[in-house]
Design a protein around this motif. Structure first.
Motif, mmCIF file in Angstrom:
data_model
loop_
_atom_site.group_PDB
_atom_site.id
_atom_site.type_symbol
_atom_site.label_atom_id
_atom_site.label_comp_id
_atom_site.label_asym_id
_atom_site.label_seq_id
_atom_site.Cartn_x
_atom_site.Cartn_y
_atom_site.Cartn_z
ATOM 1 N N ALA A 187 0.835 -1.212 0.000
ATOM 2 C CA ALA A 187 0.000 0.000 0.000
ATOM 3 C C ALA A 187 0.868 1.259 0.000
ATOM 4 O O ALA A 187 0.536 2.256 -0.656
ATOM 5 N N ALA A 188 1.991 1.208 0.712
ATOM 6 C CA ALA A 188 2.891 2.373 0.717
ATOM 7 C C ALA A 188 3.491 2.579 -0.667
ATOM 8 O O ALA A 188 3.520 3.705 -1.183
ATOM 9 N N ASP A 189 3.946 1.489 -1.294
ATOM 10 C CA ASP A 189 4.501 1.587 -2.656
ATOM 11 C C ASP A 189 3.454 2.128 -3.620
ATOM 12 O O ASP A 189 3.729 2.987 -4.462
ATOM 13 N N ASP A 190 2.246 1.609 -3.493
ATOM 14 C CA ASP A 190 1.166 2.003 -4.386
ATOM 15 C C ASP A 190 0.818 3.487 -4.218
ATOM 16 O O ASP A 190 0.621 4.218 -5.204
ATOM 17 N N ALA A 206 1.359 12.256 11.876
ATOM 18 C CA ALA A 206 1.179 11.204 10.864
ATOM 19 C C ALA A 206 1.306 9.862 11.590
ATOM 20 O O ALA A 206 0.779 9.709 12.695
ATOM 21 N N SER A 207 2.044 8.875 11.046
ATOM 22 C CA SER A 207 2.369 7.671 11.826
ATOM 23 C C SER A 207 3.872 7.630 12.059
ATOM 24 O O SER A 207 4.532 6.619 11.897
ATOM 25 N N LEU A 208 4.400 8.773 12.433
ATOM 26 C CA LEU A 208 5.807 8.939 12.768
ATOM 27 C C LEU A 208 5.887 9.134 14.277
ATOM 28 O O LEU A 208 5.479 10.194 14.794
ATOM 29 N N PHE A 209 6.353 8.096 14.957
ATOM 30 C CA PHE A 209 6.285 8.054 16.423
ATOM 31 C C PHE A 209 7.636 8.353 17.057
ATOM 32 O O PHE A 209 8.681 8.053 16.460
ATOM 33 N N PRO A 210 7.614 8.886 18.282
ATOM 34 C CA PRO A 210 8.870 9.216 18.961
ATOM 35 C C PRO A 210 9.782 7.995 19.071
ATOM 36 O O PRO A 210 9.333 6.923 19.474
ATOM 37 N N PRO A 269 12.562 4.480 14.074
ATOM 38 C CA PRO A 269 13.498 4.805 12.987
ATOM 39 C C PRO A 269 12.864 5.477 11.777
ATOM 40 O O PRO A 269 13.550 6.188 11.028
ATOM 41 N N LEU A 270 11.550 5.297 11.576
ATOM 42 C CA LEU A 270 10.918 5.934 10.408
ATOM 43 C C LEU A 270 11.053 7.448 10.402
ATOM 44 O O LEU A 270 10.970 8.064 9.348
ATOM 45 N N VAL A 271 11.261 8.026 11.566
ATOM 46 C CA VAL A 271 11.375 9.500 11.592
ATOM 47 C C VAL A 271 12.616 9.961 10.837
ATOM 48 O O VAL A 271 12.722 11.137 10.472
ATOM 49 N N ASN A 272 13.553 9.038 10.601
ATOM 50 C CA ASN A 272 14.789 9.412 9.906
ATOM 51 C C ASN A 272 14.784 9.089 8.421
ATOM 52 O O ASN A 272 15.789 9.273 7.741
ATOM 53 N N GLU A 273 13.655 8.604 7.905
ATOM 54 C CA GLU A 273 13.584 8.262 6.476
ATOM 55 C C GLU A 273 13.799 9.523 5.625
ATOM 56 O O GLU A 273 13.130 10.534 5.808
ATOM 57 N N LYS A 274 14.743 9.414 4.698
ATOM 58 C CA LYS A 274 15.080 10.599 3.900
ATOM 59 C C LYS A 274 14.793 10.445 2.407
ATOM 60 O O LYS A 274 14.857 11.414 1.662
ATOM 61 N N GLU A 275 14.559 9.189 1.959
ATOM 62 C CA GLU A 275 14.422 8.960 0.515
ATOM 63 C C GLU A 275 12.973 8.758 0.074
ATOM 64 O O GLU A 275 12.529 9.328 -0.915
ATOM 65 N N ARG A 276 12.264 7.899 0.824
ATOM 66 C CA ARG A 276 10.911 7.539 0.421
ATOM 67 C C ARG A 276 9.964 8.718 0.582
ATOM 68 O O ARG A 276 10.150 9.560 1.443
ATOM 69 N N TRP A 277 8.897 8.718 -0.247
ATOM 70 C CA TRP A 277 7.819 9.692 -0.068
ATOM 71 C C TRP A 277 6.792 9.148 0.925
ATOM 72 O O TRP A 277 6.258 9.869 1.746
ATOM 73 N N VAL A 278 6.535 7.835 0.758
ATOM 74 C CA VAL A 278 5.542 7.165 1.603
ATOM 75 C C VAL A 278 6.192 5.883 2.111
ATOM 76 O O VAL A 278 6.842 5.170 1.336
ATOM 77 N N THR A 279 6.050 5.602 3.381
ATOM 78 C CA THR A 279 6.613 4.366 3.901
ATOM 79 C C THR A 279 5.579 3.668 4.792
ATOM 80 O O THR A 279 4.433 4.124 4.880
ATOM 81 N N PRO A 305 -4.093 0.711 15.278
ATOM 82 C CA PRO A 305 -3.617 -0.595 14.848
ATOM 83 C C PRO A 305 -2.146 -0.523 14.440
ATOM 84 O O PRO A 305 -1.655 0.548 14.064
ATOM 85 N N PRO A 306 -1.437 -1.664 14.509
ATOM 86 C CA PRO A 306 0.012 -1.645 14.317
ATOM 87 C C PRO A 306 0.465 -1.362 12.899
ATOM 88 O O PRO A 306 1.551 -0.823 12.696
ATOM 89 N N GLU A 307 -0.349 -1.731 11.893
ATOM 90 C CA GLU A 307 0.105 -1.579 10.507
ATOM 91 C C GLU A 307 -0.473 -0.319 9.887
ATOM 92 O O GLU A 307 -1.688 -0.119 9.857
ATOM 93 N N ARG A 308 0.404 0.500 9.381
ATOM 94 C CA ARG A 308 -0.002 1.796 8.815
ATOM 95 C C ARG A 308 0.920 2.168 7.669
ATOM 96 O O ARG A 308 2.021 1.640 7.565
ATOM 97 N N ILE A 309 0.493 3.131 6.861
ATOM 98 C CA ILE A 309 1.417 3.791 5.942
ATOM 99 C C ILE A 309 1.467 5.257 6.327
ATOM 100 O O ILE A 309 0.543 5.777 6.976
ATOM 101 N N THR A 310 2.533 5.913 5.951
ATOM 102 C CA THR A 310 2.692 7.313 6.359
ATOM 103 C C THR A 310 3.571 8.080 5.394
ATOM 104 O O THR A 310 4.500 7.512 4.805
ATOM 105 N N PHE A 311 3.260 9.364 5.218
ATOM 106 C CA PHE A 311 4.192 10.260 4.536
ATOM 107 C C PHE A 311 5.450 10.335 5.389
ATOM 108 O O PHE A 311 5.408 10.197 6.621
#
Ligand SMILES: O=C1O[C@H](COP(=O)(O)O)[C@@H](O)[C@H](O)[C@H]1O
Length: 321
Positions: free
Chosen positions: A182-185, A224-228, A231-241, A250-256
């Motif tokens: 879903a994130a890729d899509d 968003a779904s960027l939590f304290p 590691p996702l808070v450090n994503e620098k390349e992807r638009w959506v992860t 719920p545990p599974e999410r996608i986020t900008f």
């Protein structure tokens, strides 16, 4: 009630502010198929003239990216906040519809949706050019669109079902896919919409530049779904992860990712209630170090205008309020 922040509070906040620089099946949006046109998409699918605060609190400083601005608005009630947020959003809608022929709006889930209630009423229901709106989600839970946890369902029930945005311009995630899929899509769909000129690109960052992101913040300072601490808070390349271990269910999410959030032209950060006063204080004080930033503190526009829409309980821990 008028918007308020005391001059003293505004002065006290200047340094920190300056440094910040997809219901019912019949209405389910189409899904983005990497192709925009009349057929259904498979994704399944100059500032407003706005009253505010002392100019001192709208400063920009040398530590912040050039061109970014911050404002703090404190309202007497959530009702007043909703009135003001509707005016702000309607003015930006008009600005971008005129300038670009489209208005790209990003929604969060949670309490934000209640704050949009006044947009669904006169005069905005009639005066806003809803045909220009393109609606996205800053994050989404990987659940069916009719699930109680779905941010799409929340927005549909509380906002989208009440305004005439063309369903083909409402970009929900493909809920038939895994979190990763879903994130890729979603990212692929955003790229197609950039190509087609619906979404602007930031020349400063090389990431998509949404016209307005309407965001909320959790009591732990997540956005968003960027939590304290994740590691996702450090994503620098992807638009959506994607995340599969969200601390909040719920545990599974996608986020900008932050590069996309921070490339926006305008962000409205809507935060109410005493339960969020701690992160608000941390974000708007001048004491934090770069090693312990909350996600909300990492929302720093590269070239845009960041406005906090708050109520008194949310700012109750700020000094000199
Ligand atoms: O899980 C989420 O939480 C945040 C904050 O929600 P709130 O109800 O405390 O305002 C929300 O912004 C995000 O979109 C959502 O997925």
């Amino acid at each position: 009630m008028s918007t308020s922040v005391s001059a003293a509070a505004a002065d006290a906040l200047v340094p920190r502010l300056a440094a910040r620089r997809s219901p019912p099946a019949s209405r389910v949006p189409t899904i983005c198929r990497r192709r925009i046109g009349p057929s259904p998409r498979l994704f399944s699918s100059s500032s407003p003239s706005f009253p505010i605060l002392p100019a001192a609190a709208m400063a920009t400083d040398s530590a912040a990216p050039a061109g970014s601005k911050s404002k703090l608005l404190v309202f007497d009630s959530v009702e007043d906040l909703a009135v003001s947020l509707a005016k702000y959003t309607a003015e930006l809608s008009q600005k971008f519809a005129t300038e670009r022929g489209a208005f790209t709006v990003v929604l969060s889930g949670g309490s934000l949706i209640d704050s949009l209630s006044k947009l669904t009423e006169p005069p905005y229901l009639e005066s806003v050019d809803w045909s220009k709106w393109h609606v996205f989600w800053v994050d989404e839970r990987v659940v069916p669109k009719d699930h109680e946890d779905s941010n799409y369902k929340l927005a549909f029930d509380g906002f989208l079902s009440k305004v005439p945005i063309p369903p083909g311009q409402v970009y929900a995630i493909n809920d038939a896919l895994s979190a990763e899929g879903a994130a890729d899509d979603y990212e692929a769909c955003l790229k197609q919409l950039v190509k087609n000129g619906v979404i602007a690109m930031s020349t400063a960052t090389g990431f998509p530049r949404f016209d307005l992101q309407l965001l909320g913040m959790g009591p732990d300072g997540h956005i968003a779904s960027l939590f304290p601490g994740h590691p996702l808070v450090n994503e620098k390349e992807r638009w959506v992860t994607y995340i599969k271990d969200s601390p909040k269910p719920p545990p599974e999410r996608i986020t900008f990712t932050f590069p996309v959030i921070n490339s926006s032209a305008y962000i409205a950060m809507v935060v109410t209630g005493a339960g969020k006063a701690g992160p608000v204080q941390k974000a708007l004080s001048d004491k934090q170090t770069s090693s312990d930033l909350l996600p909300v503190e990492m929302a720093v526009l590269q070239d845009g205008e960041f406005t906090w829409f708050t109520d008194k309980p949310a700012v109750s821990l700020l000094q000199n309020k």
